[in-house]
Enzyme design. Structure first.
Site, mmCIF file in Angstrom:
data_model
loop_
_atom_site.group_PDB
_atom_site.id
_atom_site.type_symbol
_atom_site.label_atom_id
_atom_site.label_comp_id
_atom_site.label_asym_id
_atom_site.label_seq_id
_atom_site.Cartn_x
_atom_site.Cartn_y
_atom_site.Cartn_z
ATOM 1 N N ASP A 153 0.832 -1.195 0.000
ATOM 2 C CA ASP A 153 0.000 0.000 0.000
ATOM 3 C C ASP A 153 0.873 1.253 0.000
ATOM 4 O OD1 ASP A 153 -2.639 1.404 0.518
ATOM 5 O OD2 ASP A 153 -1.572 1.969 2.346
ATOM 6 N N GLU B 113 1.713 -0.401 -4.985
ATOM 7 C CA GLU B 113 0.796 0.689 -5.308
ATOM 8 C C GLU B 113 1.707 1.910 -5.461
ATOM 9 O OE1 GLU B 113 -3.311 2.727 -3.692
ATOM 10 O OE2 GLU B 113 -1.788 2.178 -2.224
#
Length: 709
Positions: free
Chosen positions: A348, A384
């Site tokens: 993330d 990401e």
């Protein structure tokens, strides 16, 4: 109870299998560390860890074992203006705990500063009250019968990822036993594994399962941090997804889930949040890291260490430049690979992990260490590739061995199928593997994780039914969530009975899913899109631990038809190596003739020109893939051959006549998003009619092949 010196490694609580447990905690700036053992009735016993080796406080406690609950009290200076926030009145969580006793109890206190004070600088005032609201660590027995478990032997180019949520996937499934719904064992249950297997995906990517915290402001609204991007324990599977009440049993259950998915040939990828923790900014709670060694674990502002750098929008950023914080992350990753048998990670806001002082640095210590690690470097690594800081959008800039969520793919496909002009050039790159992003640095087409929807944003059904977000249920007056959705409601906002609008929405869903599965790269399906899942237009359902966020498995015929379409398209994907290239196209001729490994065609059958690529009205084109131009070998080293394929996309609002290539005698229809039952052939050089907003895939007829529905 006898206390021996013990060892400084490994960190955390480690049962020796016989006589006791070794406890080890890192704190560079502490003056004293007290281990707190808690019995079944809540009674505490303090144990001083007197040994200190390389800033690790450690001791071996005889007579304790699996199931023992514990925490820490850490002593040191209370000096917020110097970045030090020690307060021994706070019971603290072990950063290396493998399991926790429950979730945060806010009512029992979780702040090291005096939150009750009216002083505007109250974060400078030490909390004079006891604070015991954190969950306790639990000593585990790591033994488990893996039964010769092995990771599925999935070739990287053949990977299809299914992004999903442990609870959302299972909570409403009528065939999952009630006691297993919302749990790891629910994911391992027969109906869920059967659905994933029949769908044809090869990997599940689970939203965060590390122990996380429900934000107090959400609880005050009657909501929850459903997605789980608020981590506090990087080694512990979250207790919320445990079936039953046996303390620590979630570890065994997680392993059972992995074992069951592996048996079905499905890999397990974890969405991990190493960029920040649940402790927030200087006004946030103190659960663990802040009270153990604040400047070690967090990026503090130079000259003003009372405050935190925030590249994530959550209040803090982990200090990945510090060796101990790097070790924490690496130890965590290795633990999930070696002990929990997971097959990869999606990081993330991964750009945060690469930050130097103010810039994103591709050669940061984090990536250097991962690259040379013999364990971590061998699993799937997905970034990401952005964060919220300046210069944080880094799509295409991660190192070799890393795949990336391709946000440019998402935006291009949404724009094209919405009917926006001027995207043909980008469309060509995205369909063919995004060589403009990944070819120059040694990566492959599968480095592009292609997606149209994900957990964050509209579901696919909502993408084609809403021009605007509808997040009122989040309690923020619809101010949260992105306003840049590139969505199109097909003529009516939200629910409608208009048959033309509904037919167009059905076709658009198929267009997006088929494009995703037939593009070069690694497709990622947002869980539930295959069954038409809706969140009622909510594009930020992070706090909706309810029917908004859970999958609805009561399928009507329309949703069943969509599921059949997706299954069939995935089967076609698996059967055609030309759709799974491991190398970028070269544009070279095949068989010494005029046929190239890839060709781009206009509706009149002629090759696309530079003017066509730049023409804003270009909304229909064809991509020819030569079956003998795959340029790859199989596991035995033999050249891979396939049928010639032609993918035609009509993103315009009118029907288009498309001339199929005349260098093949006939073309068989494999996929037609305007007609699930389309079949038959079109002669080479003949015209095929594509209705408005339609995709079709054709196969050159060299031999008979059928695809059952």
């Amino acid at each position: 109870m006898r206390i021996r010196p013990g060892n400084a490694y490994p960190l955390g609580a480690t049962w020796d299998g016989r006589t006791g447990v070794n406890f080890a905690l890192y704190s560079e700036h502490a003056s004293r560390v007290e281990l707190v053992l808690v019995d079944a009735d809540g009674g505490e016993r303090g144990v001083q860890l007197r040994e200190r080796t390389a800033f690790v406080w450690h001791g071996f406690v005889e007579g304790v074992g699996p199931g023992q609950r514990y925490g820490y009290r850490v002593y040191g200076p209370w000096a917020p203006d110097e970045g030090l926030r020690f307060n021994p009145r706070n019971l603290l969580m072990d950063p290396y705990a493998k399991a926790f006793s429950g979730v945060t109890r806010w009512e029992d206190g979780a702040f090291s500063y005096d939150i009750a004070s009216d002083d505007p600088d109250r974060d400078r005032l030490a909390n004079p009250r006891e604070s015991r609201g954190v969950p306790l660590g639990v000593v585990i027995d790591p033994s488990f019968d893996w039964q010769d478990d092995r990771a599925p032997n999935t070739r990287v180019p053949k990977t299809i990822i299914y992004e999903t949520h442990v609870k959302g996937l299972t909570m409403r499934h009528p065939e999952v036993p009630p006691e297993l719904r919302g749990t790891y064992l629910g994911v391992a249950s027969t109906p869920i594994v059967r659905h994933l297997s029949e769908l044809g995906v090869t990997a599940v990517e689970l939203l965060p399962v590390h122990q996380f915290v429900d934000d107090k402001f959400l609880l005050d609204r009657g909501l929850r941090n459903y997605w789980g991007y608020n981590t506090i324990g990087f080694f512990a599977p979250d207790v919320r997804y445990r079936s039953g009440h046996r303390v620590g049993d979630e570890v065994r259950q997680f392993k059972e889930m992995v074992r069951a998915l592996h048996r079905a040939g499905i890999e397990v990828i974890l969405d991990v949040v190493y960029n920040h923790t649940a402790e927030g900014n200087h006004l946030g709670p103190t659960f663990s890291f802040r009270g153990i060694d604040n400047p070690t674990y967090y990026r503090l502002v130079p000259g003003e260490p009372r405050y935190y750098f925030d590249y994530t929008g959550t209040g803090n950023s982990l200090n990945v430049r510090h060796p101990q914080t790097l070790q924490l992350i690496m130890d965590s990753l290795r633990y999930w690979i070696l002990e929990m048998h997971v097959d990869g990670f999606r990081f993330d806001l991964a750009a945060t992990l690469a930050r130097g002082l103010y810039e994103v640095d591709q050669l940061s210590s984090f990536f250097t260490i991962i690259h040379q690690d013999p364990v971590i470097s061998q699993v799937k690594l997905i970034a990401e590739p952005w964060d919220l800081g300046e210069g944080g959008y880094q799509v295409g800039n991660f190192p070799v061995r890393w795949a990336e969520w391709n946000g440019k793919y998402r935006d291009t496909m949404r724009s094209f199928w919405r009917g926006d002009g001027g995207v043909a050039g980008d469309l060509g790159y995205r369909l063919s593997g995004s060589s403009d992003l990944y070819q120059s640095d040694g990566r492959r087409p599968y480095s592009s994780i292609n997606f149209v929807t994900a957990h964050d944003g509209f579901t696919l059904a909502d993408l084609v039914a809403h021009d605007h977000k509808h997040n009122e249920a989040n309690g923020e007056d619809n101010r949260d969530g992105s306003d840049h959705n590139l969505s199109w409601n097909c003529g009516a906002e939200g629910p409608t009975d208009d048959p033309e609008v509904l037919a167009l929405r059905r076709r658009q869903q198929r267009n997006f899913l088929a494009t995703l599965l037939l593009s070069q790269g690694t497709p990622m399906i947002a869980g539930g899109d295959e069954i038409g899942r809706t969140q009622g237009g909510n594009n930020n359902a992070y706090c909706q631990d309810n029917a908004i966020g859970w999958y609805d498995w009561e399928l009507d015929e329309e949703r069943r038809a969509l599921l059949r379409f997706v299954r069939r398209t995935i089967r076609i994907y698996h059967e055609h190596p030309a759709l799974q290239r491991s190398k970028f196209f070269k544009g070279r001729k095949i068989r010494g003739g005029d046929v190239h490994d890839i060709m781009w065609l206009r509706p009149d059958g002629e090759p696309m020109s530079d003017d066509d690529w730049h023409n804003p009205s270009t909304l229909c084109l064809g991509m020819f893939l030569a079956g003998h131009g795959v340029d790859d070998v199989d596991d035995d080293g033999e050249p891979i051959r396939d049928d010639d394929l032609l993918l035609v996309l009509n993103g315009s609002h009118v029907a288009v006549e498309f001339v199929l290539p005349g260098f093949r005698g006939a073309w068989e229809v494999l996929v037609d998003t305007a007609d699930d039952h389309a079949q038959g052939r079109v002669g080479g050089g003949d015209r095929a009619t594509l209705p408005a907003k339609t995709l079709a895939l054709y196969r050159a007829v060299d031999h008979e092949r059928t695809y059952a529905t």
